[in-house]
Motif scaffolding. Structure first.
Motif, PDB file in Angstrom:
ATOM      1  N   PRO A  83       7.137  39.536  88.849  1.00 23.25           N
ATOM      2  CA  PRO A  83       6.057  39.762  87.868  1.00 23.25           C
ATOM      3  C   PRO A  83       5.731  38.505  87.061  1.00 23.25           C
ATOM      4  CG  PRO A  83       7.549  41.613  87.874  1.00 23.25           C
ATOM      5  CD  PRO A  83       8.182  40.571  88.755  1.00 23.25           C
ATOM      6  N   GLU A  84       6.750  37.676  86.821  1.00 24.48           N
ATOM      7  CA  GLU A  84       6.539  36.448  86.041  1.00 24.48           C
ATOM      8  C   GLU A  84       5.677  35.420  86.777  1.00 24.48           C
ATOM      9  OE1 GLU A  84       9.710  38.794  84.615  1.00 24.48           O
ATOM     10  OE2 GLU A  84       9.516  37.883  86.605  1.00 24.48           O
ATOM     11  N   ASP A  85       5.436  35.642  88.054  1.00 27.69           N
ATOM     12  CA  ASP A  85       4.564  34.744  88.816  1.00 27.69           C
ATOM     13  C   ASP A  85       3.089  35.090  88.638  1.00 27.69           C
ATOM     14  OD1 ASP A  85       7.029  34.971  91.377  1.00 27.69           O
ATOM     15  OD2 ASP A  85       6.717  33.276  90.025  1.00 27.69           O
ATOM     16  N   THR A  86       2.811  36.177  87.971  1.00 28.61           N
ATOM     17  CA  THR A  86       1.421  36.571  87.725  1.00 28.61           C
ATOM     18  C   THR A  86       0.713  35.509  86.893  1.00 28.61           C
ATOM     19  OG1 THR A  86       1.885  38.937  87.868  1.00 28.61           O
ATOM     20  CG2 THR A  86      -0.069  38.274  86.624  1.00 28.61           C
ATOM     21  N   ALA A  87      -0.385  35.000  87.418  1.00 28.41           N
ATOM     22  CA  ALA A  87      -1.112  33.926  86.739  1.00 28.41           C
ATOM     23  C   ALA A  87      -2.359  33.576  87.547  1.00 28.41           C
ATOM     24  CB  ALA A  87      -0.240  32.687  86.604  1.00 28.41           C
ATOM     25  N   VAL A  88      -3.189  32.756  86.952  1.00 29.66           N
ATOM     26  CA  VAL A  88      -4.254  32.105  87.709  1.00 29.66           C
ATOM     27  C   VAL A  88      -3.679  30.797  88.246  1.00 29.66           C
ATOM     28  CG1 VAL A  88      -6.555  31.103  87.657  1.00 29.66           C
ATOM     29  CG2 VAL A  88      -6.055  33.133  86.279  1.00 29.66           C
ATOM     30  N   TYR A  89      -3.795  30.607  89.543  1.00 30.44           N
ATOM     31  CA  TYR A  89      -3.257  29.421  90.192  1.00 30.44           C
ATOM     32  C   TYR A  89      -4.395  28.440  90.462  1.00 30.44           C
ATOM     33  CZ  TYR A  89       1.288  31.583  90.765  1.00 30.44           C
ATOM     34  OH  TYR A  89       2.517  32.157  90.512  1.00 30.44           O
ATOM     35  N   TYR A  90      -4.179  27.215  90.024  1.00 33.71           N
ATOM     36  CA  TYR A  90      -5.188  26.180  90.156  1.00 33.71           C
ATOM     37  C   TYR A  90      -4.709  25.078  91.096  1.00 33.71           C
ATOM     38  CZ  TYR A  90      -7.227  28.214  85.928  1.00 33.71           C
ATOM     39  OH  TYR A  90      -7.783  29.067  85.005  1.00 33.71           O
ATOM     40  N   CYS A  91      -5.592  24.670  91.961  1.00 33.48           N
ATOM     41  CA  CYS A  91      -5.327  23.539  92.839  1.00 33.48           C
ATOM     42  C   CYS A  91      -5.695  22.246  92.106  1.00 33.48           C
ATOM     43  CB  CYS A  91      -6.148  23.687  94.113  1.00 33.48           C
ATOM     44  SG  CYS A  91      -5.949  22.350  95.306  1.00 33.48           S
ATOM     45  N   ASN A  92      -4.906  21.223  92.322  1.00 33.13           N
ATOM     46  CA  ASN A  92      -5.143  19.927  91.687  1.00 33.13           C
ATOM     47  C   ASN A  92      -5.037  18.803  92.718  1.00 33.13           C
ATOM     48  OD1 ASN A  92      -3.335  17.445  90.475  1.00 33.13           O
ATOM     49  ND2 ASN A  92      -5.018  17.995  89.130  1.00 33.13           N
ATOM     50  N   LEU A  93      -5.913  17.839  92.584  1.00 33.15           N
ATOM     51  CA  LEU A  93      -5.813  16.601  93.365  1.00 33.15           C
ATOM     52  C   LEU A  93      -5.764  15.444  92.385  1.00 33.15           C
ATOM     53  CD1 LEU A  93      -7.644  15.611  96.594  1.00 33.15           C
ATOM     54  CD2 LEU A  93      -7.492  13.996  94.716  1.00 33.15           C
ATOM     55  N   HIS A  94      -4.751  14.619  92.537  1.00 31.57           N
ATOM     56  CA  HIS A  94      -4.550  13.480  91.643  1.00 31.57           C
ATOM     57  C   HIS A  94      -4.588  12.205  92.483  1.00 31.57           C
ATOM     58  CE1 HIS A  94      -2.963  11.255  88.169  1.00 31.57           C
ATOM     59  NE2 HIS A  94      -2.225  10.604  89.055  1.00 31.57           N
ATOM     60  N   GLU A  95      -5.435  11.265  92.076  1.00 37.12           N
ATOM     61  CA  GLU A  95      -5.519  10.005  92.796  1.00 37.12           C
ATOM     62  C   GLU A  95      -5.902   8.900  91.824  1.00 37.12           C
ATOM     63  OE1 GLU A  95      -8.558  10.632  95.748  1.00 37.12           O
ATOM     64  OE2 GLU A  95     -10.165  10.324  94.293  1.00 37.12           O
ATOM     65  N   TYR A  96      -5.830   7.666  92.310  1.00 34.45           N
ATOM     66  CA  TYR A  96      -6.235   6.526  91.507  1.00 34.45           C
ATOM     67  C   TYR A  96      -7.520   5.942  92.076  1.00 34.45           C
ATOM     68  CZ  TYR A  96      -2.139   6.332  88.539  1.00 34.45           C
ATOM     69  OH  TYR A  96      -1.200   6.618  87.594  1.00 34.45           O
ATOM     70  N   ARG A  97      -8.459   5.705  91.183  1.00 35.83           N
ATOM     71  CA  ARG A  97      -9.699   4.998  91.516  1.00 35.83           C
ATOM     72  C   ARG A  97      -9.551   3.622  90.881  1.00 35.83           C
ATOM     73  NH1 ARG A  97     -13.588   7.913  94.878  1.00 35.83           N
ATOM     74  NH2 ARG A  97     -12.549   9.950  95.030  1.00 35.83           N
ATOM     75  N   GLY A  98      -9.118   2.660  91.671  1.00 36.99           N
ATOM     76  CA  GLY A  98      -8.752   1.387  91.086  1.00 36.99           C
ATOM     77  C   GLY A  98      -7.531   1.586  90.221  1.00 36.99           C
ATOM     78  N   LEU A  99      -7.650   1.240  88.945  1.00 37.43           N
ATOM     79  CA  LEU A  99      -6.536   1.404  88.014  1.00 37.43           C
ATOM     80  C   LEU A  99      -6.582   2.737  87.284  1.00 37.43           C
ATOM     81  CD1 LEU A  99      -6.497  -2.165  86.414  1.00 37.43           C
ATOM     82  CD2 LEU A  99      -5.049  -1.284  88.254  1.00 37.43           C
ATOM     83  N   TYR A 100      -7.609   3.526  87.520  1.00 39.20           N
ATOM     84  CA  TYR A 100      -7.838   4.711  86.710  1.00 39.20           C
ATOM     85  C   TYR A 100      -7.373   5.982  87.433  1.00 39.20           C
ATOM     86  CZ  TYR A 100     -10.706   1.418  84.157  1.00 39.20           C
ATOM     87  OH  TYR A 100     -11.154   0.319  83.461  1.00 39.20           O
ATOM     88  N   PRO A 101      -6.486   6.743  86.791  1.00 40.15           N
ATOM     89  CA  PRO A 101      -6.080   8.011  87.385  1.00 40.15           C
ATOM     90  C   PRO A 101      -7.188   9.044  87.260  1.00 40.15           C
ATOM     91  CG  PRO A 101      -5.082   7.756  85.228  1.00 40.15           C
ATOM     92  CD  PRO A 101      -5.817   6.482  85.502  1.00 40.15           C
ATOM     93  N   MET A 102      -7.346   9.827  88.301  1.00 41.61           N
ATOM     94  CA  MET A 102      -8.365  10.871  88.311  1.00 41.61           C
ATOM     95  C   MET A 102      -7.715  12.192  88.690  1.00 41.61           C
ATOM     96  SD  MET A 102     -11.202   9.312  87.576  1.00 41.61           S
ATOM     97  CE  MET A 102     -12.437  10.516  88.071  1.00 41.61           C
ATOM     98  N   ASP A 103      -8.119  13.237  88.018  1.00 42.53           N
ATOM     99  CA  ASP A 103      -7.645  14.581  88.338  1.00 42.53           C
ATOM    100  C   ASP A 103      -8.835  15.485  88.610  1.00 42.53           C
ATOM    101  OD1 ASP A 103      -5.099  13.740  86.380  1.00 42.53           O
ATOM    102  OD2 ASP A 103      -4.600  15.124  88.013  1.00 42.53           O
ATOM    103  N   TYR A 104      -8.736  16.199  89.698  1.00 47.91           N
ATOM    104  CA  TYR A 104      -9.762  17.168  90.063  1.00 47.91           C
ATOM    105  C   TYR A 104      -9.100  18.541  90.142  1.00 47.91           C
ATOM    106  CZ  TYR A 104     -12.035  12.852  91.497  1.00 47.91           C
ATOM    107  OH  TYR A 104     -12.559  11.587  91.519  1.00 47.91           O
ATOM    108  N   TRP A 105      -9.880  19.569  89.756  1.00 45.21           N
ATOM    109  CA  TRP A 105      -9.337  20.923  89.689  1.00 45.21           C
ATOM    110  C   TRP A 105     -10.242  21.908  90.419  1.00 45.21           C
ATOM    111  CZ3 TRP A 105      -4.649  21.728  87.486  1.00 45.21           C
ATOM    112  CH2 TRP A 105      -4.146  20.718  86.652  1.00 45.21           C
TER     113      TRP A 105
END
Length: 119
Positions: free
Chosen positions: A87-109
């Motif tokens: 039951p404790e696993d009940t939640a909204v699950y979000y996918c994430n992609l993390h990468e670097y664009r040059g020196l800048y970290p980017m997160d997409y959801w």
């Protein structure tokens, strides 16, 4: 721009299994980390599992031994196999992609997929 589309959530009984999928599209660098986060009602979003493009993984302590993350680099898709759900696993699950664009970290959801574990 990067788009993430999740699928596979739903209602499952305690002890059951679900498999989540997340397909990424758009301009994606080959070196990245893809992962799953979740947010339960009234709680902060937390990391569930993450996998880098080379295959290394890490998991939240609460899901170790029950959840398995994997990815298909050719399809830019990440999976989360969830077994022995509680039951404790009940939640909204979000996918994430993390990468670097040059020196800048980017997160997409992604928009999230709801998992409900009923007792």
């Amino acid at each position: 721009q990067v788009q993430l589309v999740e699928s596979g959530g739903g209602l499952v009984q305690v002890g059951g299994s679900l498999r989540l999928s997340c397909a990424a599209s758009g301009s994606i660098f080959s070196l990245n980390a893809m992962g799953w986060y979740r947010q339960a009602p009234g709680k902060q979003r937390e990391l569930v599992a993450r996998i880098i493009s080379g295959g290394g993984t890490n998991y939240a302590e609460s899901v170790k031994g029950r959840f398995t993350i994997s990815r298909d680099n050719a399809k830019n898709t990440v999976y989360l196999q969830m077994n022995s759900l509680e039951p404790e696993d009940t939640a909204v699950y979000y996918c994430n992609l993390h990468e670097y664009r040059g020196l800048y970290p980017m997160d997409y959801w992604g928009k999230g997929t709801l998992v409900i574990v009923s007792s």
